[in-house]
Write a protein that holds these residues in place. Structure first.
Motif, PDB file in Angstrom:
ATOM      1  N   SER A  31      97.836  73.450  22.669  1.00  0.00           N
ATOM      2  CA  SER A  31      98.177  73.063  21.362  1.00  0.00           C
ATOM      3  C   SER A  31      99.032  74.254  20.877  1.00  0.00           C
ATOM      4  N   THR A  35      96.790  77.741  16.155  1.00  0.00           N
ATOM      5  CA  THR A  35      96.080  76.855  15.601  1.00  0.00           C
ATOM      6  C   THR A  35      94.500  77.442  16.032  1.00  0.00           C
ATOM      7  N   GLU A  36      93.563  76.814  15.083  1.00  0.00           N
ATOM      8  CA  GLU A  36      92.200  77.092  15.326  1.00  0.00           C
ATOM      9  C   GLU A  36      91.641  76.051  15.973  1.00  0.00           C
ATOM     10  N   GLU A  37      90.340  76.247  16.671  1.00  0.00           N
ATOM     11  CA  GLU A  37      89.897  75.280  17.368  1.00  0.00           C
ATOM     12  C   GLU A  37      89.197  73.900  16.473  1.00  0.00           C
ATOM     13  N   GLN A  38      88.697  74.291  15.209  1.00  0.00           N
ATOM     14  CA  GLN A  38      88.460  73.424  14.443  1.00  0.00           C
ATOM     15  C   GLN A  38      89.499  72.684  13.486  1.00  0.00           C
ATOM     16  N   GLU A  43      97.602  68.065  20.843  1.00  0.00           N
ATOM     17  CA  GLU A  43      97.510  68.693  22.392  1.00  0.00           C
ATOM     18  C   GLU A  43      98.127  67.863  23.072  1.00  0.00           C
ATOM     19  N   SER A  57      93.384  66.389  18.306  1.00  0.00           N
ATOM     20  CA  SER A  57      92.147  67.058  18.488  1.00  0.00           C
ATOM     21  C   SER A  57      90.967  66.249  17.873  1.00  0.00           C
TER      22      SER A  57
END
Length: 97
Positions: A31, A35-38, A43, A57
């Protein structure tokens, strides 16, 4: 000798079928940096022969796949502004947010 329209259509269908037949269960998804995982994000995963898979995501099971030529056309179009969105009437534009 140039391909006929029917031959081009058949070739593209074969390419699409082969692309969707690939097992992508072990691909590495990428990604945008920062950018944050949440966070909601797009992607992509690189596939054989220059093909690319793309997903959201928020819905990782819904995966779109593109041949190298399709992906190249998309990226070049995006760079040229072909996909820039016009703000909806009465809403703030992206630059204003």
């Amino acid at each position: 000798m140039a391909e006929t329209e029917a031959e081009i259509k058949a070739r593209k269908e074969r390419e699409r079928d082969e692309l969707y037949a690939l097992d992508i269960s072990d691909v590495e998804w990428h990604s945008a940096p920062g950018t944050e995982e949440q966070e909601e994000r797009v992607e992509i995963a690189y596939l054989p022969a220059g093909a690319v898979a793309m997903r959201s995501s928020l819905d990782p099971e819904a995966v779109l796949r593109y041949t190298e030529a399709e992906w190249r056309a998309f990226v070049l179009g995006a760079r040229d502004g072909e996909f820039d969105l016009e703000p909806a009437p009465g809403s703030a534009g992206a630059a204003e947010q």
